[in-house]
Motif scaffolding. Structure first.
Motif, PDB file in Angstrom:
ATOM      1  N   ALA A  28       0.831  -1.207   0.000  1.00 27.13           N
ATOM      2  CA  ALA A  28       0.000   0.000   0.000  1.00 27.13           C
ATOM      3  C   ALA A  28       0.868   1.261   0.000  1.00 27.13           C
ATOM      4  O   ALA A  28       0.596   2.213  -0.749  1.00 27.13           O
ATOM      5  N   PHE A  29       1.909   1.280   0.824  1.00 26.71           N
ATOM      6  CA  PHE A  29       2.819   2.429   0.849  1.00 26.71           C
ATOM      7  C   PHE A  29       3.491   2.622  -0.509  1.00 26.71           C
ATOM      8  O   PHE A  29       3.623   3.748  -0.993  1.00 26.71           O
ATOM      9  N   GLU A  30       3.951   1.531  -1.107  1.00 27.54           N
ATOM     10  CA  GLU A  30       4.629   1.644  -2.400  1.00 27.54           C
ATOM     11  C   GLU A  30       3.675   2.146  -3.482  1.00 27.54           C
ATOM     12  O   GLU A  30       4.064   2.955  -4.320  1.00 27.54           O
ATOM     13  N   LEU A  31       2.443   1.662  -3.470  1.00 17.61           N
ATOM     14  CA  LEU A  31       1.466   2.155  -4.450  1.00 17.61           C
ATOM     15  C   LEU A  31       1.190   3.635  -4.228  1.00 17.61           C
ATOM     16  O   LEU A  31       1.113   4.410  -5.184  1.00 17.61           O
ATOM     17  N   ARG A  32       1.043   4.028  -2.966  1.00 16.45           N
ATOM     18  CA  ARG A  32       0.800   5.437  -2.646  1.00 16.45           C
ATOM     19  C   ARG A  32       1.973   6.300  -3.112  1.00 16.45           C
ATOM     20  O   ARG A  32       1.781   7.336  -3.744  1.00 16.45           O
ATOM     21  N   GLN A  33       3.182   5.880  -2.793  1.00 20.21           N
ATOM     22  CA  GLN A  33       4.356   6.659  -3.181  1.00 20.21           C
ATOM     23  C   GLN A  33       4.544   6.664  -4.705  1.00 20.21           C
ATOM     24  O   GLN A  33       4.969   7.661  -5.271  1.00 20.21           O
ATOM     25  N   GLY A  34       4.228   5.569  -5.341  1.00 19.80           N
ATOM     26  CA  GLY A  34       4.367   5.489  -6.791  1.00 19.80           C
ATOM     27  C   GLY A  34       3.387   6.369  -7.533  1.00 19.80           C
ATOM     28  O   GLY A  34       3.662   6.843  -8.636  1.00 19.80           O
ATOM     29  N   LEU A  35       2.234   6.609  -6.948  1.00 25.33           N
ATOM     30  CA  LEU A  35       1.217   7.447  -7.586  1.00 25.33           C
ATOM     31  C   LEU A  35       1.312   8.905  -7.173  1.00 25.33           C
ATOM     32  O   LEU A  35       0.658   9.760  -7.761  1.00 25.33           O
ATOM     33  N   ASN A  36       2.125   9.184  -6.169  1.00 29.99           N
ATOM     34  CA  ASN A  36       2.277  10.547  -5.669  1.00 29.99           C
ATOM     35  C   ASN A  36       3.142  11.363  -6.632  1.00 29.99           C
ATOM     36  O   ASN A  36       4.299  11.043  -6.860  1.00 29.99           O
ATOM     37  N   ARG A  37       2.581  12.401  -7.191  1.00 33.42           N
ATOM     38  CA  ARG A  37       3.309  13.272  -8.129  1.00 33.42           C
ATOM     39  C   ARG A  37       3.391  14.669  -7.554  1.00 33.42           C
ATOM     40  O   ARG A  37       2.388  15.242  -7.120  1.00 33.42           O
ATOM     41  N   ARG A  38       4.590  15.223  -7.573  1.00 32.22           N
ATOM     42  CA  ARG A  38       4.771  16.605  -7.119  1.00 32.22           C
ATOM     43  C   ARG A  38       4.443  17.541  -8.268  1.00 32.22           C
ATOM     44  O   ARG A  38       4.835  17.311  -9.408  1.00 32.22           O
ATOM     45  N   SER A  39       3.749  18.617  -7.960  1.00 31.84           N
ATOM     46  CA  SER A  39       3.348  19.545  -9.014  1.00 31.84           C
ATOM     47  C   SER A  39       4.545  20.269  -9.624  1.00 31.84           C
ATOM     48  O   SER A  39       4.538  20.607 -10.803  1.00 31.84           O
ATOM     49  N   GLU A  40       5.606  20.487  -8.823  1.00 28.91           N
ATOM     50  CA  GLU A  40       6.767  21.215  -9.344  1.00 28.91           C
ATOM     51  C   GLU A  40       7.775  20.314 -10.049  1.00 28.91           C
ATOM     52  O   GLU A  40       8.750  20.790 -10.615  1.00 28.91           O
ATOM     53  N   ALA A  41       7.542  19.012 -10.038  1.00 23.07           N
ATOM     54  CA  ALA A  41       8.478  18.077 -10.661  1.00 23.07           C
ATOM     55  C   ALA A  41       8.374  18.144 -12.181  1.00 23.07           C
ATOM     56  O   ALA A  41       7.309  18.353 -12.741  1.00 23.07           O
ATOM     57  N   THR A  42       9.526  17.979 -12.815  1.00 24.76           N
ATOM     58  CA  THR A  42       9.551  17.948 -14.280  1.00 24.76           C
ATOM     59  C   THR A  42       9.806  16.510 -14.731  1.00 24.76           C
ATOM     60  O   THR A  42      10.505  15.751 -14.062  1.00 24.76           O
ATOM     61  N   ARG A  53      10.704   0.083 -12.071  1.00 32.69           N
ATOM     62  CA  ARG A  53       9.428  -0.613 -11.885  1.00 32.69           C
ATOM     63  C   ARG A  53       9.529  -2.100 -12.209  1.00 32.69           C
ATOM     64  O   ARG A  53       8.799  -2.905 -11.659  1.00 32.69           O
ATOM     65  N   LEU A  54      10.428  -2.474 -13.108  1.00 27.50           N
ATOM     66  CA  LEU A  54      10.572  -3.874 -13.491  1.00 27.50           C
ATOM     67  C   LEU A  54      11.595  -4.625 -12.640  1.00 27.50           C
ATOM     68  O   LEU A  54      11.552  -5.851 -12.568  1.00 27.50           O
ATOM     69  N   ALA A  55      12.504  -3.929 -11.972  1.00 27.21           N
ATOM     70  CA  ALA A  55      13.578  -4.560 -11.202  1.00 27.21           C
ATOM     71  C   ALA A  55      13.083  -5.503 -10.102  1.00 27.21           C
ATOM     72  O   ALA A  55      13.725  -6.537  -9.868  1.00 27.21           O
ATOM     73  N   PRO A  56      12.003  -5.218  -9.420  1.00 30.29           N
ATOM     74  CA  PRO A  56      11.566  -6.161  -8.376  1.00 30.29           C
ATOM     75  C   PRO A  56      11.162  -7.541  -8.908  1.00 30.29           C
ATOM     76  O   PRO A  56      11.215  -8.516  -8.158  1.00 30.29           O
TER      77      PRO A  56
END
Length: 98
Positions: A28-42, A53-56
């Motif tokens: 759940a934490f990994e899904l949350r962090q993976g979907l979290n996008r910062r507005s200022e990020a490029t 994403r494929l390494a695991p």
């Protein structure tokens, strides 16, 4: 007895439940962090995100395949299980904080 090695939580329903909760929270934490996008990020990714994403997948496959290798077996007890869970929850806390 190495040939009969099993996961530390096998045969212990409480330990199995704790491990299951830990894995569910981790996913759940990994899904949350993976979907979290910062507005200022490029977006300047050049393929590394796909690799991350494929390494695991190969990691999980190797982990499953070495379960029965004698050289990787060691005895588990409550202290080792508690230390393992402590490290996993510390990693989860760090991931959530970062």
């Amino acid at each position: 007895m190495i040939s009969g090695m099993r996961p530390a939580f096998a045969g212990h329903p409480v330990w199995a439940a704790i491990m299951l909760v830990t894995v569910v929270v981790w996913v759940a934490f990994e899904l949350r962090q993976g979907l979290n996008r910062r507005s200022e990020a490029t977006s300047s990714d050049r393929g590394s995100l796909l690799i991350l994403r494929l390494a695991p997948i190969p990691g999980a496959l190797v982990a499953v395949s070495v379960v029965r290798v004698r050289a990787t077996a060691f005895d588990y007890n409550a202290a080792v299980f508690a230390a393992s869970l402590t490290l996993m929850w510390a990693g989860l806390a760090l991931r959530l904080w970062s």
